[in-house]
Design an enzyme around this catalytic site. Structure first.
Site, PDB file in Angstrom:
ATOM      1  N   LYS A   1       5.648  -1.736   3.409  1.00 22.88           N
ATOM      2  CA  LYS A   1       5.460  -0.278   3.369  1.00 22.88           C
ATOM      3  C   LYS A   1       6.783   0.457   3.616  1.00 22.88           C
ATOM      4  O   LYS A   1       7.061   1.461   2.980  1.00 22.88           O
ATOM      5  CB  LYS A   1       4.389   0.152   4.387  1.00 22.88           C
ATOM      6  CG  LYS A   1       2.973  -0.294   4.031  1.00 22.88           C
ATOM      7  CD  LYS A   1       2.496   0.291   2.703  1.00 22.88           C
ATOM      8  CE  LYS A   1       1.063  -0.048   2.385  1.00 22.88           C
ATOM      9  NZ  LYS A   1       0.657   0.344   1.017  1.00 22.88           N
TER      10      LYS A   1
ATOM     11  N   GLY B   1     -11.223  -1.569  -4.062  1.00 25.77           N
ATOM     12  CA  GLY B   1     -10.964  -1.652  -2.623  1.00 25.77           C
ATOM     13  C   GLY B   1     -11.632  -0.520  -1.861  1.00 25.77           C
ATOM     14  O   GLY B   1     -12.301   0.342  -2.442  1.00 25.77           O
ATOM     15  N   GLN B   2     -11.400  -0.498  -0.539  1.00 24.82           N
ATOM     16  CA  GLN B   2     -12.100   0.460   0.336  1.00 24.82           C
ATOM     17  C   GLN B   2     -11.853   1.908  -0.090  1.00 24.82           C
ATOM     18  O   GLN B   2     -12.786   2.687  -0.256  1.00 24.82           O
ATOM     19  CB  GLN B   2     -11.627   0.256   1.788  1.00 24.82           C
ATOM     20  CG  GLN B   2     -12.415   1.082   2.789  1.00 24.82           C
ATOM     21  CD  GLN B   2     -11.690   1.251   4.130  1.00 24.82           C
ATOM     22  OE1 GLN B   2     -10.497   1.001   4.238  1.00 24.82           O
ATOM     23  NE2 GLN B   2     -12.419   1.674   5.138  1.00 24.82           N
ATOM     24  N   LEU B   3     -10.584   2.287  -0.294  1.00 26.82           N
ATOM     25  CA  LEU B   3     -10.274   3.648  -0.726  1.00 26.82           C
ATOM     26  C   LEU B   3     -10.555   3.821  -2.214  1.00 26.82           C
ATOM     27  O   LEU B   3     -11.044   4.863  -2.654  1.00 26.82           O
ATOM     28  CB  LEU B   3      -8.783   3.936  -0.419  1.00 26.82           C
ATOM     29  CG  LEU B   3      -8.200   5.254  -0.886  1.00 26.82           C
ATOM     30  CD1 LEU B   3      -8.937   6.446  -0.281  1.00 26.82           C
ATOM     31  CD2 LEU B   3      -6.702   5.337  -0.523  1.00 26.82           C
TER      32      LEU B   3
ATOM     33  N   TYR C   1       3.161  -6.726   6.159  1.00 29.14           N
ATOM     34  CA  TYR C   1       2.581  -5.533   5.524  1.00 29.14           C
ATOM     35  C   TYR C   1       3.456  -4.305   5.830  1.00 29.14           C
ATOM     36  O   TYR C   1       3.809  -3.528   4.929  1.00 29.14           O
ATOM     37  CB  TYR C   1       1.168  -5.346   6.069  1.00 29.14           C
ATOM     38  CG  TYR C   1       0.482  -4.055   5.717  1.00 29.14           C
ATOM     39  CD1 TYR C   1       0.024  -3.799   4.431  1.00 29.14           C
ATOM     40  CD2 TYR C   1       0.248  -3.083   6.699  1.00 29.14           C
ATOM     41  CE1 TYR C   1      -0.646  -2.624   4.127  1.00 29.14           C
ATOM     42  CE2 TYR C   1      -0.429  -1.911   6.412  1.00 29.14           C
ATOM     43  CZ  TYR C   1      -0.870  -1.679   5.125  1.00 29.14           C
ATOM     44  OH  TYR C   1      -1.526  -0.515   4.833  1.00 29.14           O
TER      45      TYR C   1
ATOM     46  N   GLY D   1      -6.325  -1.320  -7.867  1.00 25.83           N
ATOM     47  CA  GLY D   1      -7.046  -1.636  -6.624  1.00 25.83           C
ATOM     48  C   GLY D   1      -8.290  -0.772  -6.471  1.00 25.83           C
ATOM     49  O   GLY D   1      -8.697  -0.420  -5.360  1.00 25.83           O
TER      50      GLY D   1
ATOM     51  N   ASP E   1      -8.773  -3.378 -11.493  1.00 27.03           N
ATOM     52  CA  ASP E   1      -8.678  -4.249 -10.316  1.00 27.03           C
ATOM     53  C   ASP E   1      -8.525  -5.674 -10.834  1.00 27.03           C
ATOM     54  O   ASP E   1      -8.721  -5.949 -12.022  1.00 27.03           O
ATOM     55  CB  ASP E   1      -9.927  -4.120  -9.424  1.00 27.03           C
ATOM     56  CG  ASP E   1      -9.594  -4.441  -7.964  1.00 27.03           C
ATOM     57  OD1 ASP E   1      -9.665  -3.539  -7.108  1.00 27.03           O
ATOM     58  OD2 ASP E   1      -9.229  -5.603  -7.669  1.00 27.03           O
ATOM     59  N   ILE E   2      -8.228  -6.569  -9.910  1.00 25.89           N
ATOM     60  CA  ILE E   2      -8.041  -7.960 -10.311  1.00 25.89           C
ATOM     61  C   ILE E   2      -9.356  -8.584 -10.762  1.00 25.89           C
ATOM     62  O   ILE E   2      -9.388  -9.499 -11.565  1.00 25.89           O
ATOM     63  CB  ILE E   2      -7.378  -8.751  -9.161  1.00 25.89           C
ATOM     64  CG1 ILE E   2      -6.922 -10.114  -9.607  1.00 25.89           C
ATOM     65  CG2 ILE E   2      -8.257  -8.866  -7.949  1.00 25.89           C
ATOM     66  CD1 ILE E   2      -5.486 -10.367  -9.273  1.00 25.89           C
ATOM     67  N   ARG E   3     -10.470  -8.037 -10.217  1.00 26.27           N
ATOM     68  CA  ARG E   3     -11.777  -8.552 -10.628  1.00 26.27           C
ATOM     69  C   ARG E   3     -12.698  -7.385 -10.959  1.00 26.27           C
ATOM     70  O   ARG E   3     -12.540  -6.286 -10.414  1.00 26.27           O
ATOM     71  CB  ARG E   3     -12.389  -9.404  -9.513  1.00 26.27           C
ATOM     72  CG  ARG E   3     -12.625  -8.608  -8.276  1.00 26.27           C
ATOM     73  CD  ARG E   3     -13.035  -9.400  -7.059  1.00 26.27           C
ATOM     74  NE  ARG E   3     -13.370  -8.463  -5.995  1.00 26.27           N
ATOM     75  CZ  ARG E   3     -12.482  -7.801  -5.261  1.00 26.27           C
ATOM     76  NH1 ARG E   3     -11.190  -7.981  -5.465  1.00 26.27           N
ATOM     77  NH2 ARG E   3     -12.866  -6.951  -4.330  1.00 26.27           N
TER      78      ARG E   3
HETATM   79  C1  AKB Z   1      -4.571  -1.826   8.196  1.00 27.73           C
HETATM   80  O1  AKB Z   1      -5.186  -1.866   9.273  1.00 27.73           O
HETATM   81  O2  AKB Z   1      -3.851  -2.733   7.780  1.00 27.73           O
HETATM   82  C2  AKB Z   1      -4.667  -0.577   7.370  1.00 27.73           C
HETATM   83  C3  AKB Z   1      -3.573   0.383   7.700  1.00 27.73           C
HETATM   84  C4  AKB Z   1      -3.617   1.182   8.921  1.00 27.73           C
HETATM   85  O3  AKB Z   1      -2.653   0.481   6.954  1.00 27.73           O
HETATM   86  N1  AKB Z   1      -5.947   0.031   7.541  1.00 27.73           N
END
Ligand code: AKB
Length: 317
Positions: A154, A14-16, A150, A11, A37-39
């Site tokens: 986690k 991505g942002q991070l 999500y 990844g 990354d995927i691309r």
């Molecule tokens: C999101 O908003 O999904 C993320 C997070 C806080 O995990 N930035």
């Protein structure tokens, strides 16, 4: 024991990932940091080795670990909270299988003839929490009843990390990131992305339409601190890590109206229109602020940037 020499990032576009890849390449030398990354994205493929990798492809991940003699993995590839709600099955599949592949491969390679030891960083999130938590200074050991897919990935991911550590001795380390704010890369699909979008609109002199209510407070962190947390946690000896699920970490908390007034210290006429959507429901189920006592005690975690400092840096750049 063979501790591989190189670092692999999933990844990475991505942002991070973009900012972490740049920092690790500065510190270790570009050739030692393999961005995947995927691309293919110029932001990470021009400055050092790059390989296309879909984290759901375990075989290819395994080959890359051997090809590049990998000793550390920063596994960042994931679908975030807001996007996850419109891609439920894919979010479960990508977030869970990606992590399980990394954990499995670390366990398998440790037990194999080459006895390769791989240290793993995996970001969890404040998304593990749900509406039944104490919202102020949410403690490390709060109930984990998320409302999003999500968040479910986690919570499950944190438990898998602890399991692979306990059962197979896999050295996996994790923090629960708050919303991340940086200006070198785009956020995508998160509930907390509004903050970066608001700062961008302010910089471009445009009125911002905010998807959260004016008073919805969330924990946030400037990218410099997010990178510092990952690098510090990865550098401490294993014996100092008492939490193998994921550490609470905190830096600042604000609502859209508090961010607006911090921006107005620099840009007087900036305005925001509030049109709360599904993202406000997600944000309202998350903490206002976080208690990060354990991270401070175990590996000296301390953020450097507060709200005024973050706004100053973001608007400067
Ligand atoms: C999101 O908003 O999904 C993320 C997070 C806080 O995990 N930035």
């Amino acid at each position: 024991m063979n501790s591989g020499k190189n670092i692999l990032i999933t990844g990475a576009a991505g942002q991070l990932g973009v900012e972490l890849t740049a920092r690790l390449r500065e510190q270790h030398g570009a050739e030692k940091v393999i961005a995947t990354d995927i691309r293919n994205t110029d932001s990470v493929s021009k400055s050092g080795p790059f390989e296309e990798l879909d984290v759901m492809d375990k075989q290819r991940m395994s080959k890359l670990i051997d090809k590049y003699d990998v000793g550390s993995i920063y596994h960042l590839a994931a679908i975030l909270s807001a996007k996850g709600e419109t891609h439920i099955a894919l979010t479960w599949k990508l977030n869970m299988n990606g992590l399980l592949h990394v954990l499995d491969l670390a366990g398998e390679k440790k037990a194999s003839a080459s006895s390769r030891h791989i240290r793993i960083f995996w970001p969890s999130s404040i998304g593990v929490f749900g509406p039944d938590i104490p919202r102020e200074r949410t403690p490390q050991n709060s109930p984990l009843n998320p409302t999003t897919v999500y968040g479910i990935t986690k919570v499950a991911g944190e438990q898998w990390c602890a399991y692979y550590h306990r059962r197979f001795g896999v050295d996996v380390r994790s923090v629960r990131y708050p919303g991340l704010i940086g200006n070198k890369s785009e956020p995508g699909g998160g509930t907390t992305d509004y903050a970066v979008d608001m700062l961008r609109s302010a910089g471009n002199g445009k009125t911002f339409t905010c998807p959260l209510k004016s008073g919805t407070r969330l924990p946030m962190m400037y990218m410099e601190d997010a990178i510092k947390a990952a690098l510090n946690l990865m550098s401490v000896p294993p014996g100092r890590i008492s939490i193998r699920t994921s550490y609470n970490i905190s830096a600042m908390s604000f609502s859209p109206e508090e961010l607006l007034s911090a921006i107005r210290q620099h840009i007087n006429g900036f305005d925001v229109r509030y049109e709360p959507d599904e993202r406000d429901k997600i944000a309202s189920s998350w903490p206002d602020s976080i208690d990060d006592t354990d991270a401070r005690r175990d590996w000296d975690w301390k953020p450097a940037c507060d709200l005024p400092g973050m706004v100053r840096e973001m608007l400067k750049q």
